[in-house]
Design a protein around this motif. Sequence first.
Motif, PDB file in Angstrom:
ATOM      1  N   GLY A  83    -107.193 -48.587  87.942  1.00 55.82           N
ATOM      2  CA  GLY A  83    -106.360 -47.734  87.104  1.00 55.82           C
ATOM      3  C   GLY A  83    -104.882 -47.946  87.355  1.00 55.82           C
ATOM      4  N   ASP A  84    -104.504 -48.036  88.624  1.00 61.02           N
ATOM      5  CA  ASP A  84    -103.100 -48.267  88.953  1.00 61.02           C
ATOM      6  C   ASP A  84    -102.641 -49.639  88.467  1.00 61.02           C
ATOM      7  OD1 ASP A  84    -102.834 -45.799  90.114  1.00 61.02           O
ATOM      8  OD2 ASP A  84    -103.116 -46.505  92.169  1.00 61.02           O
ATOM      9  N   GLU A  85    -103.545 -50.611  88.533  1.00 62.46           N
ATOM     10  CA  GLU A  85    -103.200 -51.949  88.048  1.00 62.46           C
ATOM     11  C   GLU A  85    -102.916 -51.916  86.544  1.00 62.46           C
ATOM     12  OE1 GLU A  85    -102.467 -56.006  88.851  1.00 62.46           O
ATOM     13  OE2 GLU A  85    -102.937 -54.406  90.249  1.00 62.46           O
ATOM     14  N   LEU A  86    -103.723 -51.182  85.799  1.00 61.34           N
ATOM     15  CA  LEU A  86    -103.488 -51.057  84.364  1.00 61.34           C
ATOM     16  C   LEU A  86    -102.141 -50.394  84.091  1.00 61.34           C
ATOM     17  CD1 LEU A  86    -107.028 -49.922  83.120  1.00 61.34           C
ATOM     18  CD2 LEU A  86    -105.953 -52.141  82.721  1.00 61.34           C
ATOM     19  N   LEU A  87    -101.855 -49.321  84.798  1.00 65.69           N
ATOM     20  CA  LEU A  87    -100.627 -48.569  84.547  1.00 65.69           C
ATOM     21  C   LEU A  87     -99.375 -49.311  85.003  1.00 65.69           C
ATOM     22  CD1 LEU A  87    -101.805 -44.961  85.483  1.00 65.69           C
ATOM     23  CD2 LEU A  87    -101.402 -45.909  83.199  1.00 65.69           C
ATOM     24  N   SER A  88     -99.546 -50.304  85.852  1.00 65.84           N
ATOM     25  CA  SER A  88     -98.379 -51.063  86.313  1.00 65.84           C
ATOM     26  C   SER A  88     -97.770 -51.911  85.200  1.00 65.84           C
ATOM     27  CB  SER A  88     -98.762 -51.962  87.496  1.00 65.84           C
ATOM     28  OG  SER A  88     -99.589 -53.046  87.080  1.00 65.84           O
ATOM     29  N   ILE A  89     -98.406 -51.913  84.032  1.00 64.81           N
ATOM     30  CA  ILE A  89     -97.897 -52.674  82.897  1.00 64.81           C
ATOM     31  C   ILE A  89     -96.485 -52.242  82.517  1.00 64.81           C
ATOM     32  CG2 ILE A  89     -98.790 -51.100  81.109  1.00 64.81           C
ATOM     33  CD1 ILE A  89     -98.834 -54.956  80.998  1.00 64.81           C
ATOM     34  N   ALA A  90     -96.120 -51.011  82.841  1.00 69.63           N
ATOM     35  CA  ALA A  90     -94.794 -50.501  82.468  1.00 69.63           C
ATOM     36  C   ALA A  90     -93.731 -50.802  83.521  1.00 69.63           C
ATOM     37  CB  ALA A  90     -94.870 -48.993  82.230  1.00 69.63           C
ATOM     38  N   GLU A  91     -94.134 -51.404  84.625  1.00 66.39           N
ATOM     39  CA  GLU A  91     -93.198 -51.650  85.715  1.00 66.39           C
ATOM     40  C   GLU A  91     -92.421 -52.952  85.497  1.00 66.39           C
ATOM     41  OE1 GLU A  91     -95.550 -51.718  89.237  1.00 66.39           O
ATOM     42  OE2 GLU A  91     -96.121 -49.583  89.086  1.00 66.39           O
ATOM     43  N   PRO A  92     -91.276 -53.108  86.173  1.00 65.79           N
ATOM     44  CA  PRO A  92     -90.553 -54.389  86.123  1.00 65.79           C
ATOM     45  C   PRO A  92     -91.410 -55.509  86.694  1.00 65.79           C
ATOM     46  CG  PRO A  92     -89.181 -52.654  87.049  1.00 65.79           C
ATOM     47  CD  PRO A  92     -90.573 -52.095  86.971  1.00 65.79           C
ATOM     48  N   ARG A  93     -91.218 -56.724  86.159  1.00 62.59           N
ATOM     49  CA  ARG A  93     -91.981 -57.884  86.626  1.00 62.59           C
ATOM     50  C   ARG A  93     -91.034 -59.056  86.834  1.00 62.59           C
ATOM     51  NH1 ARG A  93     -96.625 -58.095  82.156  1.00 62.59           N
ATOM     52  NH2 ARG A  93     -95.370 -56.511  81.117  1.00 62.59           N
ATOM     53  N   ASP A  94     -91.182 -59.710  87.978  1.00 59.94           N
ATOM     54  CA  ASP A  94     -90.297 -60.831  88.291  1.00 59.94           C
ATOM     55  C   ASP A  94     -90.380 -61.936  87.248  1.00 59.94           C
ATOM     56  OD1 ASP A  94     -89.448 -59.533  90.555  1.00 59.94           O
ATOM     57  OD2 ASP A  94     -90.826 -60.583  91.906  1.00 59.94           O
ATOM     58  N   ARG A  95     -91.589 -62.212  86.771  1.00 56.06           N
ATOM     59  CA  ARG A  95     -91.770 -63.310  85.828  1.00 56.06           C
ATOM     60  C   ARG A  95     -91.268 -62.968  84.426  1.00 56.06           C
ATOM     61  NH1 ARG A  95     -97.772 -65.721  86.456  1.00 56.06           N
ATOM     62  NH2 ARG A  95     -96.879 -67.278  85.062  1.00 56.06           N
ATOM     63  N   LEU A  96     -91.024 -61.688  84.160  1.00 54.97           N
ATOM     64  CA  LEU A  96     -90.510 -61.248  82.855  1.00 54.97           C
ATOM     65  C   LEU A  96     -89.247 -60.432  83.048  1.00 54.97           C
ATOM     66  CD1 LEU A  96     -93.795 -60.091  81.021  1.00 54.97           C
ATOM     67  CD2 LEU A  96     -92.797 -62.362  81.079  1.00 54.97           C
ATOM     68  N   ALA A  97     -88.368 -60.917  83.854  1.00 59.00           N
ATOM     69  CA  ALA A  97     -87.158 -60.160  84.198  1.00 59.00           C
ATOM     70  C   ALA A  97     -86.375 -59.763  82.953  1.00 59.00           C
ATOM     71  CB  ALA A  97     -86.285 -60.993  85.128  1.00 59.00           C
ATOM     72  N   GLY A  98     -86.116 -58.462  82.820  1.00 53.65           N
ATOM     73  CA  GLY A  98     -85.333 -57.960  81.698  1.00 53.65           C
ATOM     74  C   GLY A  98     -86.124 -57.661  80.445  1.00 53.65           C
ATOM     75  N   ARG A 108     -88.831 -48.860  67.337  1.00 53.36           N
ATOM     76  CA  ARG A 108     -90.209 -48.597  66.916  1.00 53.36           C
ATOM     77  C   ARG A 108     -91.196 -49.211  67.892  1.00 53.36           C
ATOM     78  NH1 ARG A 108     -94.156 -51.357  64.087  1.00 53.36           N
ATOM     79  NH2 ARG A 108     -95.659 -50.011  62.970  1.00 53.36           N
ATOM     80  N   GLU A 109     -90.987 -50.478  68.232  1.00 49.87           N
ATOM     81  CA  GLU A 109     -91.897 -51.166  69.136  1.00 49.87           C
ATOM     82  C   GLU A 109     -91.851 -50.551  70.536  1.00 49.87           C
ATOM     83  OE1 GLU A 109     -91.726 -53.049  65.593  1.00 49.87           O
ATOM     84  OE2 GLU A 109     -89.953 -52.786  66.852  1.00 49.87           O
ATOM     85  N   ALA A 110     -90.664 -50.143  70.970  1.00 52.16           N
ATOM     86  CA  ALA A 110     -90.538 -49.502  72.283  1.00 52.16           C
ATOM     87  C   ALA A 110     -91.295 -48.177  72.313  1.00 52.16           C
ATOM     88  CB  ALA A 110     -89.063 -49.284  72.622  1.00 52.16           C
ATOM     89  N   SER A 111     -91.237 -47.431  71.213  1.00 47.18           N
ATOM     90  CA  SER A 111     -91.942 -46.143  71.179  1.00 47.18           C
ATOM     91  C   SER A 111     -93.451 -46.347  71.150  1.00 47.18           C
ATOM     92  CB  SER A 111     -91.490 -45.323  69.968  1.00 47.18           C
ATOM     93  OG  SER A 111     -91.873 -45.956  68.749  1.00 47.18           O
ATOM     94  N   ILE A 112     -93.916 -47.388  70.457  1.00 46.44           N
ATOM     95  CA  ILE A 112     -95.352 -47.689  70.456  1.00 46.44           C
ATOM     96  C   ILE A 112     -95.795 -48.099  71.860  1.00 46.44           C
ATOM     97  CG2 ILE A 112     -97.109 -49.306  69.613  1.00 46.44           C
ATOM     98  CD1 ILE A 112     -95.595 -49.322  66.933  1.00 46.44           C
ATOM     99  N   PHE A 113     -94.973 -48.915  72.533  1.00 46.15           N
ATOM    100  CA  PHE A 113     -95.285 -49.311  73.909  1.00 46.15           C
ATOM    101  C   PHE A 113     -95.436 -48.075  74.790  1.00 46.15           C
ATOM    102  CE2 PHE A 113     -94.387 -50.465  78.243  1.00 46.15           C
ATOM    103  CZ  PHE A 113     -94.981 -51.705  78.408  1.00 46.15           C
ATOM    104  N   ASP A 114     -94.489 -47.156  74.712  1.00 44.62           N
ATOM    105  CA  ASP A 114     -94.529 -45.958  75.557  1.00 44.62           C
ATOM    106  C   ASP A 114     -95.729 -45.078  75.219  1.00 44.62           C
ATOM    107  OD1 ASP A 114     -92.234 -46.776  76.850  1.00 44.62           O
ATOM    108  OD2 ASP A 114     -90.890 -45.627  75.552  1.00 44.62           O
ATOM    109  N   ALA A 115     -96.070 -45.010  73.934  1.00 41.95           N
ATOM    110  CA  ALA A 115     -97.251 -44.229  73.542  1.00 41.95           C
ATOM    111  C   ALA A 115     -98.521 -44.872  74.110  1.00 41.95           C
ATOM    112  CB  ALA A 115     -97.335 -44.141  72.020  1.00 41.95           C
TER     113      ALA A 115
END
Length: 243
Positions: A83-98, A108-115
Amino acid sequence: MGHFTMASLPIPKVIEIGETDSEFFAVSERVPGDTHLDQLNESEMLVLLPQLFDALYELQMQDLTSTEKVGLWRPEGTGRSWGDELLSIAEPRDRLAGWREKLDKFSREASIFDAGVLKLGKLVPHLPEVRGIVHNDLLNRNVLVSNKKLTGVFDWGNAFYGDPLYDHALFLYWWPWFPQWQGIDVEGIMDLHWVKRGGAPEQMKERLLSCLIHIGLDHIAYCAFRDRTVDMKRNADQVLLYL
């Protein structure tokens, strides 16, 4: 992964790895193949997809107890819960910096991501802790086929320990992106696969939904990072269907 090779799931062993001045390389045993799984037509895919599901099932029947936790190849046994691994999708990632800063430029896309993250948060407490090996990249020219049989499954660089239904969810998620397969009832093929195995896994619906949302969120973040705006919006539209 070469250690887990079997007749139904041929995995070439890596025989050398190294580094050049600017890149890394890996050399594996050679495996034959006439084409890739994602290049098959409808009639060919109808034959190969059940084979692949059976092979992935047999992989999970092998001894996968070398580690106890989930995540991206943590052989020392440390890591998060699923479960924690799934939720880590919202965290910063070195390979996708920024990635988040880029995503926030598209409200719109940011709000869908957060939902999607919120929906995952509601699903996660009820998910069973199921652990297996997930390839996580089967539809990216990483499965070779010859004479209506699997001949090689390679590039396990995105693999992780987690819910093995994640690989099933990947087919469900990406199916609409392959016009040549739209006449195939992929869910029906999955249902038949589980009938042969004595019934569907526990909480399959919730587990698949959580994986589908996670896949979509992962690709929204990736496409934002890569400035692939069209694909980012399409992935956001698809996540919206699961919410």
